[in-house]
Design an enzyme around this catalytic site. Structure first.
Site, PDB file in Angstrom:
ATOM      1  N   ASN A  41     -48.439  -2.209  25.251  1.00  0.00           N
ATOM      2  CA  ASN A  41     -48.443  -2.216  23.787  1.00  0.00           C
ATOM      3  C   ASN A  41     -49.630  -2.994  23.201  1.00  0.00           C
ATOM      4  O   ASN A  41     -50.435  -3.570  23.929  1.00  0.00           O
ATOM      5  CB  ASN A  41     -47.112  -2.749  23.250  1.00  0.00           C
ATOM      6  CG  ASN A  41     -46.895  -4.205  23.610  1.00  0.00           C
ATOM      7  OD1 ASN A  41     -47.850  -4.945  23.872  1.00  0.00           O
ATOM      8  ND2 ASN A  41     -45.654  -4.632  23.638  1.00  0.00           N
ATOM      9  N   ASN A  58     -36.154  -0.782  23.517  1.00  0.00           N
ATOM     10  CA  ASN A  58     -36.089  -0.280  22.154  1.00  0.00           C
ATOM     11  C   ASN A  58     -34.732   0.342  21.824  1.00  0.00           C
ATOM     12  O   ASN A  58     -34.356   0.435  20.659  1.00  0.00           O
ATOM     13  CB  ASN A  58     -37.196   0.757  21.940  1.00  0.00           C
ATOM     14  CG  ASN A  58     -38.371   0.157  21.198  1.00  0.00           C
ATOM     15  OD1 ASN A  58     -38.202  -0.404  20.134  1.00  0.00           O
ATOM     16  ND2 ASN A  58     -39.553   0.257  21.782  1.00  0.00           N
ATOM     17  N   ASP A  64     -44.347   4.042  17.303  1.00  0.00           N
ATOM     18  CA  ASP A  64     -44.501   4.638  15.986  1.00  0.00           C
ATOM     19  C   ASP A  64     -45.419   5.850  16.005  1.00  0.00           C
ATOM     20  O   ASP A  64     -45.613   6.500  15.000  1.00  0.00           O
ATOM     21  CB  ASP A  64     -45.032   3.588  14.993  1.00  0.00           C
ATOM     22  CG  ASP A  64     -43.949   2.575  14.655  1.00  0.00           C
ATOM     23  OD1 ASP A  64     -42.786   3.009  14.505  1.00  0.00           O
ATOM     24  OD2 ASP A  64     -44.246   1.381  14.554  1.00  0.00           O
ATOM     25  N   GLY A  65     -46.005   6.072  17.148  1.00  0.00           N
ATOM     26  CA  GLY A  65     -46.841   7.262  17.263  1.00  0.00           C
ATOM     27  C   GLY A  65     -48.157   7.169  16.525  1.00  0.00           C
ATOM     28  O   GLY A  65     -48.677   8.171  16.056  1.00  0.00           O
ATOM     29  N   TRP A  66     -48.706   5.974  16.406  1.00  0.00           N
ATOM     30  CA  TRP A  66     -50.018   5.915  15.754  1.00  0.00           C
ATOM     31  C   TRP A  66     -51.026   5.125  16.570  1.00  0.00           C
ATOM     32  O   TRP A  66     -52.174   5.011  16.173  1.00  0.00           O
ATOM     33  CB  TRP A  66     -49.906   5.376  14.328  1.00  0.00           C
ATOM     34  CG  TRP A  66     -49.138   4.100  14.144  1.00  0.00           C
ATOM     35  CD1 TRP A  66     -49.152   3.018  14.962  1.00  0.00           C
ATOM     36  CD2 TRP A  66     -48.255   3.778  13.068  1.00  0.00           C
ATOM     37  NE1 TRP A  66     -48.340   2.052  14.469  1.00  0.00           N
ATOM     38  CE2 TRP A  66     -47.769   2.482  13.292  1.00  0.00           C
ATOM     39  CE3 TRP A  66     -47.830   4.453  11.909  1.00  0.00           C
ATOM     40  CZ2 TRP A  66     -46.874   1.843  12.422  1.00  0.00           C
ATOM     41  CZ3 TRP A  66     -46.952   3.823  11.060  1.00  0.00           C
ATOM     42  CH2 TRP A  66     -46.474   2.520  11.308  1.00  0.00           C
ATOM     43  N   CYS A  72     -45.138   7.326  21.239  1.00  0.00           N
ATOM     44  CA  CYS A  72     -45.012   5.973  21.784  1.00  0.00           C
ATOM     45  C   CYS A  72     -43.925   5.317  20.947  1.00  0.00           C
ATOM     46  O   CYS A  72     -42.815   5.828  20.902  1.00  0.00           O
ATOM     47  CB  CYS A  72     -46.346   5.244  21.711  1.00  0.00           C
ATOM     48  SG  CYS A  72     -47.207   5.373  20.144  1.00  0.00           S
ATOM     49  N   ARG A 118     -50.952   4.400  20.771  1.00  0.00           N
ATOM     50  CA  ARG A 118     -51.133   5.056  22.070  1.00  0.00           C
ATOM     51  C   ARG A 118     -51.141   6.561  21.937  1.00  0.00           C
ATOM     52  O   ARG A 118     -51.882   7.270  22.606  1.00  0.00           O
ATOM     53  CB  ARG A 118     -49.997   4.620  23.007  1.00  0.00           C
ATOM     54  CG  ARG A 118     -50.161   3.212  23.447  1.00  0.00           C
ATOM     55  CD  ARG A 118     -48.904   2.693  24.084  1.00  0.00           C
ATOM     56  NE  ARG A 118     -48.009   2.115  23.091  1.00  0.00           N
ATOM     57  CZ  ARG A 118     -47.020   1.277  23.385  1.00  0.00           C
ATOM     58  NH1 ARG A 118     -46.799   0.931  24.628  1.00  0.00           N
ATOM     59  NH2 ARG A 118     -46.253   0.787  22.445  1.00  0.00           N
ATOM     60  N   ARG A 175     -55.173  -2.965  12.346  1.00  0.00           N
ATOM     61  CA  ARG A 175     -55.639  -3.118  13.722  1.00  0.00           C
ATOM     62  C   ARG A 175     -57.011  -3.784  13.778  1.00  0.00           C
ATOM     63  O   ARG A 175     -57.350  -4.451  14.742  1.00  0.00           O
ATOM     64  CB  ARG A 175     -55.700  -1.764  14.417  1.00  0.00           C
ATOM     65  CG  ARG A 175     -54.366  -1.065  14.581  1.00  0.00           C
ATOM     66  CD  ARG A 175     -53.503  -1.696  15.654  1.00  0.00           C
ATOM     67  NE  ARG A 175     -52.196  -1.041  15.711  1.00  0.00           N
ATOM     68  CZ  ARG A 175     -51.104  -1.529  15.134  1.00  0.00           C
ATOM     69  NH1 ARG A 175     -51.151  -2.669  14.475  1.00  0.00           N
ATOM     70  NH2 ARG A 175     -49.958  -0.883  15.225  1.00  0.00           N
TER      71      ARG A 175
END
Lengths: 528, 613
Positions: free
Chosen positions: A268, A243, A333-335, A331, A337, A377
């Site tokens: 991921n 990243n 985007d933090g939404w 993680c 994991r 998701r």
């Protein structure tokens, strides 16, 4: 309406049932004509993941339906035209394009307007922050995100350290992917250690940001009991390094004071999606041999991923409780994991989250409010299939695995988890629609749809755990995460294969035991 | 006695250890740690002792037990360690039966109790329960002096039409003289499970008497013309045996038999499978993938499934087709015992009670000559004879209890305890290889029987969920692979950190006991009321019937709580009576206690969501 349709059973070779298929606006209904008792199978269109036409057999045209709640129905339809019609209409019905077409907007449970509003107010995150003792000397609820200017995927009210002023917040938000700054997720009242969450920093190979560094310092200083704080990157190290090339990445320990940086290595969303796919293939094999089953389970890697999530949750809980250190989790985007790990750690630390109400709050707080992209998701709308991933399913499974180890600490039982999992996909209630709070407001979810939670509370009686020992019986949980402790969850992935389950249901027995007891008590007090 | 010994935890990563003192007694190895907790290890349980290379903290000593306990000691001085090592080696390997613990074990029972204990399980009684002897089956005295078959018991049941010459002839045609005899008789279907060893058929030999014998068994079942002959070995193994003059029945030579292989592997395969399983489960820092692939490689669960599948086949033949079945493997004492006993367990709910399970083990395992001594290595002997055949049987039963949690009177602890004592040599039941040997050892005079001791602590072994009224007589287990689980409590029984942190057992037990207590209290109260107020008798009795046994009703159709709820009668006649005697006070305390534990009743309205859509 199509008559003379056969429904095949997945595992047994029993004679196929004969019946009639009905298509309504929201459901596919199959009525078994042969049985003495009227047996109906309801399949919500939103639950349908794929519809497949198989090659013609002697019995007719087979139609295979896979559902998102792991239900699988195998119909055999007599006439080709019928089969094709059912096929095309299901395809159309199962993939709505506009949010307004979702079931929640038409669902009408005969409830007054007031009751609906009360239903939405049932879960109030402010109350939960109050329970944690916020606002206090170190933390405050800020309205800096009132108009979604700082971060459009965060809720309007977020909790940040008092020491972090508006400039720091805004500066930090520019240095974080999608502006998802570090905010409080859970405060462990006993030692002031906090779990915070954010997205990855835009650090690239060498960039730094003073405000972001101040932000982390503010978080660390909000916990005077510990000289350092953990920063946990839940990605595998390799992914995080990759990243950096895109101008993102992870925190450099040299730039931040007194942080301990750690990778945890949860894969991921794409890896998870494939893993589940493989797992389901194993589940679908008709009578697999023992070796096939075990190799398949191993190859899918599913339990390995569950263990990784659980290990991360345990790490957080230990850091907070034993080392008294605050933890910042992110993680990419933090939404995804991040939501899994933070909510699991809260569940381990706080018995409140193991009650009905608490678990609802936990989901509302860590998943819904903080912008887990349920709509993407779960594939609510026809969209990018690469965005679909069983992140929430994994969280639910982790909770189930905990239930196996701690059968007396949860107020609710397995059915409660399954019920929630069903409704995440059903789009029958507004809670899980959209991807973030802003979108939900734009969709007028709170005015046009109903909340799931009051409906679940009404069913409390059958969703409760008869072995629950009460709120105060157990505090922090320290689960065992050796491989032996993880089991394949038959009740989830083979839930609709009736033949697979234990022939006798302990839960029913215990529930009836409890209700019998209450009745006897009533009886007795009357007699007196 | 060695001091300052450390006991390491097998799985914890923190290298924490307990320090304590090690004692060696005549029968046990005893470790007492600093907080006075004791760990007892019976010498007979020790399977292997190993000295590991010297470490900085001392001399490590690893002891593996037959009940899957593994302890890791660190002894500070090498000489001590060597001493312990040598004495354990000596003590754990017994050369003569007389040195076994059972012969010195003295539980303070008098002679009379000892005799009574041995009489607790009476197999003649058991055959009577099954309904034999009857018109078709009789007790044969052919083996009264162990002249026909040394490894069979004295009393055998055979078809009435099988005369002595047929028995003798048949036995000469069967490996080790183990001719077909009755193992279980199904009264309703009039079908029988019989067992024997492989025929000495080679490539073409036949024996008229043996053919008559099978015909007699087949004729003893009036409801079906044909019978099944099950060879529990894989076909390849059975064919290989033909070269040694053994083999399997030729369908052409026997009239009306249906021959079937079921493919359970032999004792050597099972032994190495368990070995592999233990290696996997003993690995420190195992990943999920290693565990699953190790589990698969060991093939242990595959073998368990094979055994259960065989039993299911047997049961179907009897229950569905009403056909008699003759089961054999090679010598008819390993796989045959597994399959026959599991078949009987599935067919007959009696064997799912505590007493019945004891009877089953006595009958199909002990009396029919499963070689416990060799298989469990009670004496120093051929390591190739060791095999976890009985362990597999227990594991199969455990798997059934998982599928039918209400059908068994006993619980997991009962199975584990039996497993413990099969290896402990503390009681006489499992010593020796066959009845003849046991008689020669005078076990009944010199040792004690295990069963009365288990019955004494029955409470520990009861399954609180047991409900015979709701459980079918015939169990039809599902043997899809998903249903087989790794039996953690067996293979990690002694690794405390691995167990679920909360024992549900006691909770459930309490719950059902409280319910019983409540029922009794209600009865008592009602009786009292009745005495005082003779007029409202009729109403009360009726109500009583409803309240006393609502559980079965609620269970068959769980959703009917809803219907049941209105049944709670608001009986004004009853309410007017206010007896404030002592009994009532006790009762209200009781109620108060409960109301603390249980939240108030919530209305039982069913999910609106589902009903309105």
């Amino acid at each position: 309406q199509v008559e003379n349709v056969k429904l095949l059973d997945r595992y047994t070779n029993r004679k196929a049932a004969n019946g009639t298929l009905y298509l309504t606006a929201t459901h596919l209904i199959y009525v078994d004509a042969s049985a003495e008792v009227r047996k109906e199978t309801w399949i919500l269109h939103h639950h349908i993941a794929t519809v497949e036409k198989l090659p013609l057999t002697t019995a007719g045209y087979p139609l295979l339906i896979h559902c998102k709640n792991f239900h699988m129905a195998h119909f055999v339809i007599g006439q080709e035209r019928d089969c094709h019609e059912v096929y095309t209409s299901l395809l159309k019905l199962s993939q709505p394009v506009k949010p307004e077409e979702l079931y929640a907007f038409s669902y009408n449970p005969k409830m007054s307007k007031e009751n609906r509003e009360i239903g939405w107010k049932l879960i109030d995150l402010k109350v939960d922050y109050q329970r944690m003792g916020i606002p206090n000397d170190y933390w405050e609820i800020t309205d800096v995100n009132k108009d979604y200017e700082v971060c459009n995927t965060y809720p309007p009210e977020i909790v940040v350290p008092k020491a972090a002023n508006k400039a720091v917040v805004i500066g930090s938000s520019r240095f974080r992917s999608r502006g998802r700054i570090p905010v409080l997720s859970y405060l462990y009242k006993e030692n002031n250690a906090a779990i915070c969450r954010c997205s990855q920093p835009l650090s690239g190979f060498s960039a730094r940001c003073l405000e972001d560094e101040q932000m982390l310092q503010a978080i660390r200083e909000a916990n005077p009991g510990s000289p350092f704080m953990y920063v946990v990157d839940t990605r595998p190290k390799l992914n995080a390094m990759a990243n950096r090339a895109a101008g993102k990445g992870y925190e450099n320990e040299d730039n931040y004071d007194n942080i301990r940086f750690k990778f945890i290595g949860i894969e991921n969303i794409h890896v998870m999606r494939n893993s589940l796919q493989k797992l389901l293939e194993v589940c679908e094999t008709k009578s697999p041999s023992m070796s096939d089953f075990l190799t398949g389970l191993e190859n899918s890697g599913w339990l390995r991923h569950i263990k990784a999530v659980m290990d991360a949750g345990v790490f957080l809980a230990k850091a907070v409780k034993d080392e008294k250190a605050s933890v910042l989790v992110h993680c990419s985007d933090g939404w995804d994991r991040t939501a899994q790990v933070c909510s699991l750690a809260s569940l381990l630390l706080d018995p409140f989250y193991r009650t009905f109400k608490g678990f609802m709050i936990l989901i509302e707080k860590e998943w819904i409010a903080m912008g887990h992209k349920f709509s993407h998701r779960c594939g609510h709308l026809d969209g990018d299939p690469k965005e679909v991933s069983p992140v929430f399913t994994q969280f639910v499974e982790c909770v189930w695995q905990l239930m196996q180890q701690f059968p007396c600490t949860f107020e609710f039982n397995e059915r409660f988890l399954l019920e929630i999992h069903d409704h995440v996909y059903s789009c029958q209630f507004g809670n899980f629609l959209g991807t973030c709070h802003k979108e939900r407001e734009d969709l007028k979810i709170f005015e046009k749809t109903h909340s799931l939670w009051p409906f679940l509370l009404q069913k409390k009686q059958e969703l409760r755990n008869p072995l629950y020992r009460g709120f105060t019986a157990y505090k922090e949980l320290q689960p065992n995460t050796l491989p032996f402790s993880f089991q394949f969850w038959c009740g989830m992935y083979n839930r609709f294969d009736k033949g697979m389950h234990p022939k006798q249901c302990v839960l029913d027995h215990l529930l009836s035991c409890v209700s019998q007891k209450m009745k006897l008590e009533d009886n007795a007090s009357e007699l007196e | 006695q060695v001091e300052q010994v450390k006991l390491l935890d097998r799985f914890s990563t923190s290298n924490k250890s307990l320090t304590g003192t090690l004692y060696l007694t005549a029968t046990h190895l005893l470790f007492i740690d600093s907080s006075q907790r004791e760990t007892w290890i019976l010498h007979h349980h020790i399977a292997a002792v190993e000295k590991l290379p010297l470490t900085t903290s001392g001399c490590p000593l690893v002891i593996q037990c037959k009940n899957f306990r593994i302890v890791h000691f660190v002894v500070p001085r090498e000489r001590d360690c060597h001493d312990i090592y040598n004495s354990l080696l000596q003590l754990s390997r017994t050369a003569k039966y007389e040195e076994l613990y059972a012969f010195s074990y003295n539980p303070k029972q008098n002679k009379c109790e000892q005799v009574k204990g041995w009489q607790l399980i009476d197999l003649a009684e058991e055959y009577k329960r099954m309904g034999v002897p009857n018109a078709n089956w009789q007790l044969s005295d052919a083996n009264r002096d162990y002249k026909i078959c040394e490894t069979y018991p004295r009393e055998l049941y055979v078809p009435r039409t099988a005369s002595k010459p047929i028995i003798v002839g048949s036995s000469k045609f069967r490996s080790k003289g183990r001719f077909p005899v009755l193992s279980y008789y199904h009264k309703n279907k009039e079908a029988a499970i019989c067992r024997c060893s492989q025929p000495l058929s080679g490539f073409s030999a036949r024996c008229l008497e043996d053919e008559h014998m099978l015909q007699a068994i087949s004729k003893a079942n009036p409801s079906n013309r044909y019978m099944y002959v099950m060879d529990t070995r894989p076909k390849l193994n059975a064919m290989a045996n033909r070269a040694a003059g053994k083999g399997y029945e030729n369908e052409d030579n026997y009239s009306n038999i249906r021959f079937q292989f079921v493919g359970i592997e032999n004792i050597h395969v099972m032994r190495s499978s368990l070995q592999k399983l233990l290696e996997v489960s003993g690995t420190k820092g195992l990943s999920v993938n290693d565990f699953l692939s190790g589990l698969e490689n060991s093939a242990w669960l595959r073998h368990i499934k094979a055994v259960l599948d065989a039993a299911v086949f047997l049961v179907k033949a009897i229950a569905v087709e009403s056909a008699s079945v003759l089961v054999h493997c090679s010598d008819g004492w390993d796989r045959t015992s597994q399959v026959c006993s599991l078949g009987a367990l599935l067919l007959d709910s009696y064997y799912r009670t505590i007493k019945g399970f004891m009877v089953l083990i006595e009958k199909d395992w002990i009396s029919f000559g499963h070689k416990f001594s060799d298989r469990c290595c009670q004496l120093d002997g051929d390591p190739k004879e060791i095999s976890p055949v009985f362990t597999q049987f227990l594991e199969s039963v455990w798997n059934l209890t998982e599928q039918f949690p209400q059908a068994f009177e006993y619980n997991e602890a009962f199975l584990l305890q039996i497993h413990e004592h099969v290896h402990s040599c503390q009681f006489g039941n499992f010593l020796g290889n066959c009845q003849k040997e046991r008689e020669e050892l005078k076990l009944k005079e010199k040792t004690y029987s295990l069963w009365p001791f288990l019955l004494d602590e029955q409470k520990k072994y009861q399954n609180p969920l047991y409900n015979p009224d709701l459980s079918p007589e015939l169990l039809e287990p599902n043997t899809v692979s998903f249903n087989f689980k790794f039996w953690r409590n067996m293979y990690h029984q002694f690794d405390r950190s691995m167990h679920p942190r909360q024992s549900v057992f006691n909770l459930i037990l309490n719950m059902s006991e409280q319910n019983k207590q409540l029922e009794e209290d209600i009865k008592e109260l009602e009786a009292k009321i009745k005495r005082r107020n003779g007029q409202s008798d009729a109403v009360l009795v009726k109500e009583h019937q409803q309240s006393a046994h609502p559980a079965p009703m609620a269970l068959k159709t769980p959703p009917c709580f809803k219907k049941e709820q209105p049944l709670i009668p608001v009986n004004d006649a009853v309410r007017t009576i206010e007896g404030s005697n002592t009994a009532d006070n006790r009762y209200s305390e009781f109620v108060a206690e409960f109301s603390k534990a249980e939240p108030a009743v919530v209305s039982l309205e069913y999910g609106v969501a589902r009903m309105t859509c």
